[in-house]
Scaffold this motif. Structure first.
Motif, PDB file in Angstrom:
ATOM      1  N   VAL A  98      89.626  84.432  85.411  1.00  0.00           N
ATOM      2  CA  VAL A  98      89.063  83.085  85.540  1.00  0.00           C
ATOM      3  C   VAL A  98      88.332  82.955  86.873  1.00  0.00           C
ATOM      4  CG1 VAL A  98      89.623  80.628  85.765  1.00  0.00           C
ATOM      5  CG2 VAL A  98      90.760  82.018  84.015  1.00  0.00           C
ATOM      6  N   MET A  99      88.964  83.431  87.927  1.00  0.00           N
ATOM      7  CA  MET A  99      88.359  83.356  89.257  1.00  0.00           C
ATOM      8  C   MET A  99      87.046  84.145  89.299  1.00  0.00           C
ATOM      9  SD  MET A  99      90.066  84.082  92.992  1.00  0.00           S
ATOM     10  CE  MET A  99      90.289  85.837  92.789  1.00  0.00           C
ATOM     11  N   ASP A 100      87.053  85.354  88.770  1.00  0.00           N
ATOM     12  CA  ASP A 100      85.833  86.162  88.750  1.00  0.00           C
ATOM     13  C   ASP A 100      84.731  85.482  87.944  1.00  0.00           C
ATOM     14  OD1 ASP A 100      87.014  88.082  90.349  1.00  0.00           O
ATOM     15  OD2 ASP A 100      87.409  89.477  88.693  1.00  0.00           O
ATOM     16  N   SER A 101      85.092  84.904  86.816  1.00  0.00           N
ATOM     17  CA  SER A 101      84.118  84.218  85.975  1.00  0.00           C
ATOM     18  C   SER A 101      83.493  83.030  86.708  1.00  0.00           C
ATOM     19  CB  SER A 101      84.791  83.749  84.683  1.00  0.00           C
ATOM     20  OG  SER A 101      83.904  82.996  83.908  1.00  0.00           O
ATOM     21  N   ARG A 102      84.326  82.219  87.344  1.00  0.00           N
ATOM     22  CA  ARG A 102      83.818  81.059  88.099  1.00  0.00           C
ATOM     23  C   ARG A 102      82.936  81.496  89.268  1.00  0.00           C
ATOM     24  NH1 ARG A 102      89.082  77.254  88.760  1.00  0.00           N
ATOM     25  NH2 ARG A 102      89.268  76.607  86.586  1.00  0.00           N
ATOM     26  N   ASN A 103      83.359  82.530  89.979  1.00  0.00           N
ATOM     27  CA  ASN A 103      82.574  82.983  91.123  1.00  0.00           C
ATOM     28  C   ASN A 103      81.257  83.625  90.700  1.00  0.00           C
ATOM     29  OD1 ASN A 103      83.984  82.166  93.540  1.00  0.00           O
ATOM     30  ND2 ASN A 103      85.626  83.463  92.815  1.00  0.00           N
ATOM     31  N   ASN A 104      81.240  84.285  89.560  1.00  0.00           N
ATOM     32  CA  ASN A 104      79.973  84.803  89.042  1.00  0.00           C
ATOM     33  C   ASN A 104      79.041  83.657  88.661  1.00  0.00           C
ATOM     34  OD1 ASN A 104      80.505  87.532  89.370  1.00  0.00           O
ATOM     35  ND2 ASN A 104      81.438  87.736  87.359  1.00  0.00           N
ATOM     36  N   ALA A 105      79.595  82.630  88.032  1.00  0.00           N
ATOM     37  CA  ALA A 105      78.799  81.450  87.687  1.00  0.00           C
ATOM     38  C   ALA A 105      78.267  80.784  88.956  1.00  0.00           C
ATOM     39  CB  ALA A 105      79.627  80.465  86.869  1.00  0.00           C
ATOM     40  N   LEU A 106      79.117  80.652  89.965  1.00  0.00           N
ATOM     41  CA  LEU A 106      78.714  80.060  91.239  1.00  0.00           C
ATOM     42  C   LEU A 106      77.574  80.859  91.872  1.00  0.00           C
ATOM     43  CD1 LEU A 106      79.176  78.049  93.593  1.00  0.00           C
ATOM     44  CD2 LEU A 106      80.909  79.651  94.458  1.00  0.00           C
ATOM     45  N   LYS A 107      77.721  82.166  91.889  1.00  0.00           N
ATOM     46  CA  LYS A 107      76.693  83.039  92.461  1.00  0.00           C
ATOM     47  C   LYS A 107      75.363  82.872  91.721  1.00  0.00           C
ATOM     48  CE  LYS A 107      75.689  87.945  93.109  1.00  0.00           C
ATOM     49  NZ  LYS A 107      76.180  89.306  92.860  1.00  0.00           N
ATOM     50  N   ASN A 108      75.415  82.826  90.396  1.00  0.00           N
ATOM     51  CA  ASN A 108      74.197  82.667  89.603  1.00  0.00           C
ATOM     52  C   ASN A 108      73.539  81.310  89.819  1.00  0.00           C
ATOM     53  OD1 ASN A 108      74.376  85.230  88.480  1.00  0.00           O
ATOM     54  ND2 ASN A 108      75.565  84.519  86.728  1.00  0.00           N
ATOM     55  N   ILE A 109      74.334  80.268  89.863  1.00  0.00           N
ATOM     56  CA  ILE A 109      73.792  78.922  90.077  1.00  0.00           C
ATOM     57  C   ILE A 109      73.134  78.836  91.455  1.00  0.00           C
ATOM     58  CG2 ILE A 109      74.396  76.484  90.407  1.00  0.00           C
ATOM     59  CD1 ILE A 109      76.614  76.944  88.249  1.00  0.00           C
ATOM     60  N   LYS A 110      73.801  79.346  92.485  1.00  0.00           N
ATOM     61  CA  LYS A 110      73.229  79.305  93.837  1.00  0.00           C
ATOM     62  C   LYS A 110      71.917  80.094  93.893  1.00  0.00           C
ATOM     63  CE  LYS A 110      76.818  78.851  97.169  1.00  0.00           C
ATOM     64  NZ  LYS A 110      77.759  79.590  98.034  1.00  0.00           N
ATOM     65  N   SER A 111      71.870  81.226  93.229  1.00  0.00           N
ATOM     66  CA  SER A 111      70.650  82.025  93.176  1.00  0.00           C
ATOM     67  C   SER A 111      69.535  81.254  92.462  1.00  0.00           C
ATOM     68  CB  SER A 111      70.924  83.343  92.463  1.00  0.00           C
ATOM     69  OG  SER A 111      69.744  84.093  92.329  1.00  0.00           O
ATOM     70  N   ASN A 112      69.876  80.615  91.353  1.00  0.00           N
ATOM     71  CA  ASN A 112      68.892  79.816  90.614  1.00  0.00           C
ATOM     72  C   ASN A 112      68.380  78.637  91.433  1.00  0.00           C
ATOM     73  OD1 ASN A 112      69.215  81.534  88.433  1.00  0.00           O
ATOM     74  ND2 ASN A 112      70.612  80.163  87.341  1.00  0.00           N
ATOM     75  N   ILE A 113      69.257  78.022  92.212  1.00  0.00           N
ATOM     76  CA  ILE A 113      68.844  76.907  93.061  1.00  0.00           C
ATOM     77  C   ILE A 113      67.841  77.385  94.106  1.00  0.00           C
ATOM     78  CG2 ILE A 113      69.635  75.296  94.858  1.00  0.00           C
ATOM     79  CD1 ILE A 113      72.190  74.925  93.116  1.00  0.00           C
ATOM     80  N   ARG A 114      68.143  78.499  94.762  1.00  0.00           N
ATOM     81  CA  ARG A 114      67.198  79.040  95.749  1.00  0.00           C
ATOM     82  C   ARG A 114      65.848  79.340  95.098  1.00  0.00           C
ATOM     83  NH1 ARG A 114      71.899  81.645  97.351  1.00  0.00           N
ATOM     84  NH2 ARG A 114      71.334  83.532  96.205  1.00  0.00           N
ATOM     85  N   GLN A 115      65.898  79.939  93.928  1.00  0.00           N
ATOM     86  CA  GLN A 115      64.674  80.275  93.211  1.00  0.00           C
ATOM     87  C   GLN A 115      63.893  79.014  92.830  1.00  0.00           C
ATOM     88  OE1 GLN A 115      65.287  82.155  89.396  1.00  0.00           O
ATOM     89  NE2 GLN A 115      63.207  82.952  89.351  1.00  0.00           N
ATOM     90  N   GLN A 116      64.590  78.004  92.341  1.00  0.00           N
ATOM     91  CA  GLN A 116      63.913  76.783  91.929  1.00  0.00           C
ATOM     92  C   GLN A 116      63.330  76.007  93.111  1.00  0.00           C
ATOM     93  OE1 GLN A 116      62.936  75.604  88.908  1.00  0.00           O
ATOM     94  NE2 GLN A 116      63.578  77.664  88.311  1.00  0.00           N
ATOM     95  N   PHE A 117      64.003  76.014  94.262  1.00  0.00           N
ATOM     96  CA  PHE A 117      63.414  75.388  95.446  1.00  0.00           C
ATOM     97  C   PHE A 117      62.088  76.082  95.766  1.00  0.00           C
ATOM     98  CE2 PHE A 117      67.442  73.279  96.985  1.00  0.00           C
ATOM     99  CZ  PHE A 117      66.876  72.017  97.161  1.00  0.00           C
ATOM    100  N   SER A 118      62.070  77.386  95.662  1.00  0.00           N
ATOM    101  CA  SER A 118      60.859  78.157  95.936  1.00  0.00           C
ATOM    102  C   SER A 118      59.757  77.830  94.921  1.00  0.00           C
ATOM    103  CB  SER A 118      61.188  79.646  95.902  1.00  0.00           C
ATOM    104  OG  SER A 118      60.024  80.405  96.144  1.00  0.00           O
TER     105      SER A 118
END
Length: 100
Positions: A75-95
């Protein structure tokens, strides 16, 4: 709200929901401020939202260091992978939004 920000807002809302599901009551307020600023419709809302998000992720013990905890490793790994992907998408979308 500007339609060009819709993907960015969607990612920020996903981040907010993940933080709430993780029991966070601190960083979610910063994410709420980013969402509110971006949704304000002001001409400089993208720049201000970016500055807030960047400040949240700067320095020692910042949001950049946040991770989801759960006693179940899967569960922890799944949530942290989701968190990592969302943060990456946010950086990309700001750009992407800044270039439009």
């Amino acid at each position: 709200m500007n339609k060009k920000y819709s993907k960015l807002l969607s990612e920020l809302i996903a981040l907010r929901e993940l933080l709430i599901a993780d029991g966070d009551s601190n960083w979610v307020r910063g994410v709420d401020l980013v969402i509110q600023t971006l949704s304000s419709g002001n001409p400089d809302s993208l720049q201000k939202a970016f500055e807030i998000y960047t400040r949240m992720n700067s320095g020692k013990e910042s949001f950049a260091d946040y991770f989801c905890w759960d006693s179940d490793r899967k569960v922890m790994d799944s949530r942290n992978n989701a968190l990592k992907n969302i943060k990456s998408n946010i950086r990309q979308q700001f750009s992407v939004c800044a270039k439009v």
